[in-house]
Design a protein around this motif. Structure first.
Motif, PDB file in Angstrom:
ATOM      1  N   LEU A 158       0.841  -1.201   0.000  1.00 22.37           N
ATOM      2  CA  LEU A 158       0.000   0.000   0.000  1.00 22.37           C
ATOM      3  C   LEU A 158       0.872   1.245   0.000  1.00 22.37           C
ATOM      4  CD1 LEU A 158      -2.492  -1.124   2.805  1.00 22.37           C
ATOM      5  CD2 LEU A 158      -3.065  -0.888   0.395  1.00 22.37           C
ATOM      6  N   ASP A 159       0.666   2.115  -0.983  1.00 21.45           N
ATOM      7  CA  ASP A 159       1.464   3.332  -1.090  1.00 21.45           C
ATOM      8  C   ASP A 159       0.615   4.559  -0.745  1.00 21.45           C
ATOM      9  OD1 ASP A 159       3.454   5.142  -1.578  1.00 21.45           O
ATOM     10  OD2 ASP A 159       3.749   4.620  -3.685  1.00 21.45           O
ATOM     11  N   GLU A 160       0.880   5.132   0.424  1.00 18.28           N
ATOM     12  CA  GLU A 160       0.208   6.355   0.897  1.00 18.28           C
ATOM     13  C   GLU A 160      -1.323   6.246   0.855  1.00 18.28           C
ATOM     14  OE1 GLU A 160       1.944   8.481   2.330  1.00 18.28           O
ATOM     15  OE2 GLU A 160       3.882   8.750   1.378  1.00 18.28           O
ATOM     16  N   PRO A 161      -1.900   5.230   1.510  1.00 18.78           N
ATOM     17  CA  PRO A 161      -3.358   5.070   1.426  1.00 18.78           C
ATOM     18  C   PRO A 161      -4.153   6.207   2.055  1.00 18.78           C
ATOM     19  CG  PRO A 161      -2.426   3.544   3.027  1.00 18.78           C
ATOM     20  CD  PRO A 161      -1.273   4.147   2.295  1.00 18.78           C
ATOM     21  N   SER A 162      -3.550   6.963   2.984  1.00 19.07           N
ATOM     22  CA  SER A 162      -4.330   8.016   3.654  1.00 19.07           C
ATOM     23  C   SER A 162      -4.153   9.386   3.008  1.00 19.07           C
ATOM     24  CB  SER A 162      -3.931   8.096   5.137  1.00 19.07           C
ATOM     25  OG  SER A 162      -2.708   8.786   5.294  1.00 19.07           O
ATOM     26  N   MET A 163      -3.348   9.461   1.941  1.00 15.19           N
ATOM     27  CA  MET A 163      -3.026  10.767   1.354  1.00 15.19           C
ATOM     28  C   MET A 163      -4.278  11.507   0.868  1.00 15.19           C
ATOM     29  SD  MET A 163      -0.482  11.672  -1.793  1.00 15.19           S
ATOM     30  CE  MET A 163       1.073  11.477  -0.974  1.00 15.19           C
ATOM     31  N   GLY A 164      -4.429  12.750   1.315  1.00 16.74           N
ATOM     32  CA  GLY A 164      -5.517  13.602   0.836  1.00 16.74           C
ATOM     33  C   GLY A 164      -6.878  13.295   1.419  1.00 16.74           C
ATOM     34  N   LEU A 165      -6.935  12.416   2.423  1.00 13.41           N
ATOM     35  CA  LEU A 165      -8.235  12.052   2.996  1.00 13.41           C
ATOM     36  C   LEU A 165      -8.516  12.839   4.273  1.00 13.41           C
ATOM     37  CD1 LEU A 165      -8.242   8.154   2.622  1.00 13.41           C
ATOM     38  CD2 LEU A 165      -9.006   9.872   0.982  1.00 13.41           C
ATOM     39  N   GLY A 184      -5.572 -12.420   7.496  1.00 10.57           N
ATOM     40  CA  GLY A 184      -4.581 -13.306   6.887  1.00 10.57           C
ATOM     41  C   GLY A 184      -3.700 -12.744   5.793  1.00 10.57           C
ATOM     42  N   THR A 185      -3.831 -11.454   5.449  1.00  7.41           N
ATOM     43  CA  THR A 185      -2.993 -10.889   4.389  1.00  7.41           C
ATOM     44  C   THR A 185      -1.833 -10.097   5.002  1.00  7.41           C
ATOM     45  OG1 THR A 185      -4.931 -10.701   2.959  1.00  7.41           O
ATOM     46  CG2 THR A 185      -2.980  -9.460   2.296  1.00  7.41           C
ATOM     47  N   THR A 186      -0.627 -10.389   4.562  1.00  6.09           N
ATOM     48  CA  THR A 186       0.556  -9.649   5.005  1.00  6.09           C
ATOM     49  C   THR A 186       0.569  -8.288   4.304  1.00  6.09           C
ATOM     50  OG1 THR A 186       1.696 -11.760   5.258  1.00  6.09           O
ATOM     51  CG2 THR A 186       3.082  -9.794   5.180  1.00  6.09           C
ATOM     52  N   VAL A 187       0.978  -7.243   5.024  1.00  2.00           N
ATOM     53  CA  VAL A 187       0.897  -5.882   4.492  1.00  2.00           C
ATOM     54  C   VAL A 187       2.250  -5.171   4.587  1.00  2.00           C
ATOM     55  CG1 VAL A 187      -0.190  -3.591   4.765  1.00  2.00           C
ATOM     56  CG2 VAL A 187      -1.568  -5.658   5.110  1.00  2.00           C
ATOM     57  N   LEU A 188       2.643  -4.566   3.475  1.00  2.00           N
ATOM     58  CA  LEU A 188       3.791  -3.650   3.469  1.00  2.00           C
ATOM     59  C   LEU A 188       3.236  -2.267   3.153  1.00  2.00           C
ATOM     60  CD1 LEU A 188       6.806  -2.983   3.616  1.00  2.00           C
ATOM     61  CD2 LEU A 188       7.018  -3.683   1.219  1.00  2.00           C
ATOM     62  N   LEU A 189       3.381  -1.362   4.099  1.00  2.00           N
ATOM     63  CA  LEU A 189       2.705  -0.071   4.054  1.00  2.00           C
ATOM     64  C   LEU A 189       3.713   1.075   3.959  1.00  2.00           C
ATOM     65  CD1 LEU A 189       0.155   1.774   4.654  1.00  2.00           C
ATOM     66  CD2 LEU A 189       0.629   1.375   7.081  1.00  2.00           C
ATOM     67  N   VAL A 190       3.575   1.896   2.930  1.00  2.00           N
ATOM     68  CA  VAL A 190       4.332   3.143   2.816  1.00  2.00           C
ATOM     69  C   VAL A 190       3.378   4.264   3.194  1.00  2.00           C
ATOM     70  CG1 VAL A 190       5.202   4.798   1.110  1.00  2.00           C
ATOM     71  CG2 VAL A 190       6.099   2.475   1.150  1.00  2.00           C
ATOM     72  N   GLU A 191       3.781   5.090   4.161  1.00  2.00           N
ATOM     73  CA  GLU A 191       2.817   6.061   4.682  1.00  2.00           C
ATOM     74  C   GLU A 191       3.526   7.268   5.284  1.00  2.00           C
ATOM     75  OE1 GLU A 191      -0.103   8.091   5.403  1.00  2.00           O
ATOM     76  OE2 GLU A 191      -0.794   6.137   4.694  1.00  2.00           O
ATOM     77  N   GLN A 192       3.043   8.468   4.905  1.00  2.00           N
ATOM     78  CA  GLN A 192       3.611   9.694   5.488  1.00  2.00           C
ATOM     79  C   GLN A 192       3.027  10.005   6.857  1.00  2.00           C
ATOM     80  OE1 GLN A 192       3.739  12.945   2.396  1.00  2.00           O
ATOM     81  NE2 GLN A 192       5.817  12.902   3.175  1.00  2.00           N
ATOM     82  N   ASN A 193       1.835   9.474   7.144  1.00  2.00           N
ATOM     83  CA  ASN A 193       1.247   9.646   8.469  1.00  2.00           C
ATOM     84  C   ASN A 193       1.920   8.634   9.406  1.00  2.00           C
ATOM     85  OD1 ASN A 193      -0.370   9.724  10.777  1.00  2.00           O
ATOM     86  ND2 ASN A 193      -2.223  10.171   9.605  1.00  2.00           N
ATOM     87  N   ALA A 194       3.120   9.018   9.856  1.00  2.00           N
ATOM     88  CA  ALA A 194       3.964   8.081  10.613  1.00  2.00           C
ATOM     89  C   ALA A 194       3.292   7.627  11.901  1.00  2.00           C
ATOM     90  CB  ALA A 194       5.311   8.733  10.918  1.00  2.00           C
TER      91      ALA A 194
END
Length: 234
Positions: A158-165, A184-194
């Motif tokens: 997931l790349d910046e899922p919260s951007m602009g929301l 059950g799904t493994t997640v790799l998250l890129v996010e500016q909302n640290a």
């Protein structure tokens, strides 16, 4: 599940990723945090096959996938929700979701997964005949995530899922990410909302100018003075 070894990525003469190594274990949420231009998006794009590395290896489920195409990686179980959502705006919500399953042949399974997506995102069920471009930003983010889930990924990037929301929607998106992981799904998250990302992450890496400068559990990095000062406004 995922192991990156000494990854280097160039854009012409620009050395964007400078020898990073990281792991994502089965069942985890792992987050990459860092300022704009740190190399987070490039890392995700390289994992999903949209960018070729100049050096290093990407191992997924024990298999070297460094030279596989993006489509071959989807078939192995890697799904990527890009920054900016990138829904097909002139197509309906339903058509976007069906495209997420384009490599699959199991019609019954696809129908079940469509129902699962509509249960998880009820607003998409209401809007399934609507053009995706007419949805709000939050609804488009849900559609992009639903479309990615239609390929039945083992690893969801997931790349910046919260951007602009709006803040309320940000909380909802993070709750959904946590739920997807718990089911059950493994997640790799890129996010500016640290702050939000570290609260749900099992482990995290901090990227600065193409290098990993810190790593630890989400809780450890939330408590880190360095991270507080640079990313949490503390």
């Amino acid at each position: 599940m995922l192991e990156i070894k000494n990854l280097h990525v160039h854009f012409g003469v620009i050395h964007a990723i400078k020898g990073i190594s990281l792991t994502v274990n089965d069942g985890e949420i792992v987050t990459l945090i860092g300022a704009n231009g740190a190399g987070k998006t490039t890392t995700l794009r390289t994992i999903s096959g949209l960018k070729k590395p100049t050096e290093g290896a990407i191992i997924f489920d024990g298999k070297d996938i460094t030279n596989l195409t993006a489509q071959e990686r989807v078939a192995l179980g890697i799904s990527h929700v890009p920054e900016g959502r990138r829904v097909f705006s002139s197509m309906t919500v339903l058509e976007n979701l069906e495209l997420g399953a384009y490599l699959r042949k199991d019609k019954d399974g696809i129908a079940r997964d469509l129902e699962m997506v509509f249960e998880r995102f009820p607003i998409l069920a209401k809007r399934k005949k609507q053009a995706a471009g007419t949805l709000s930003g939050g609804e488009q983010q849900m559609l992009a995530m639903g479309r990615a889930l239609m390929s039945r990924p083992k690893l969801l990037c997931l790349d910046e899922p919260s951007m602009g929301l709006a803040p309320l929607l940000v909380q909802e998106i993070f709750d959904i990410i946590k739920d997807i992981n718990e089911k059950g799904t493994t997640v790799l998250l890129v996010e500016q909302n640290a702050n939000m990302a570290l609260q749900i992450a099992h482990r995290a890496y901090v990227m600065e100018t193409g290098k990993i400068t810190l790593s630890g559990t989400g809780k450890e990095l939330l408590q880190s003075d360095e991270v507080k000062k640079a990313y949490l406004g503390g």
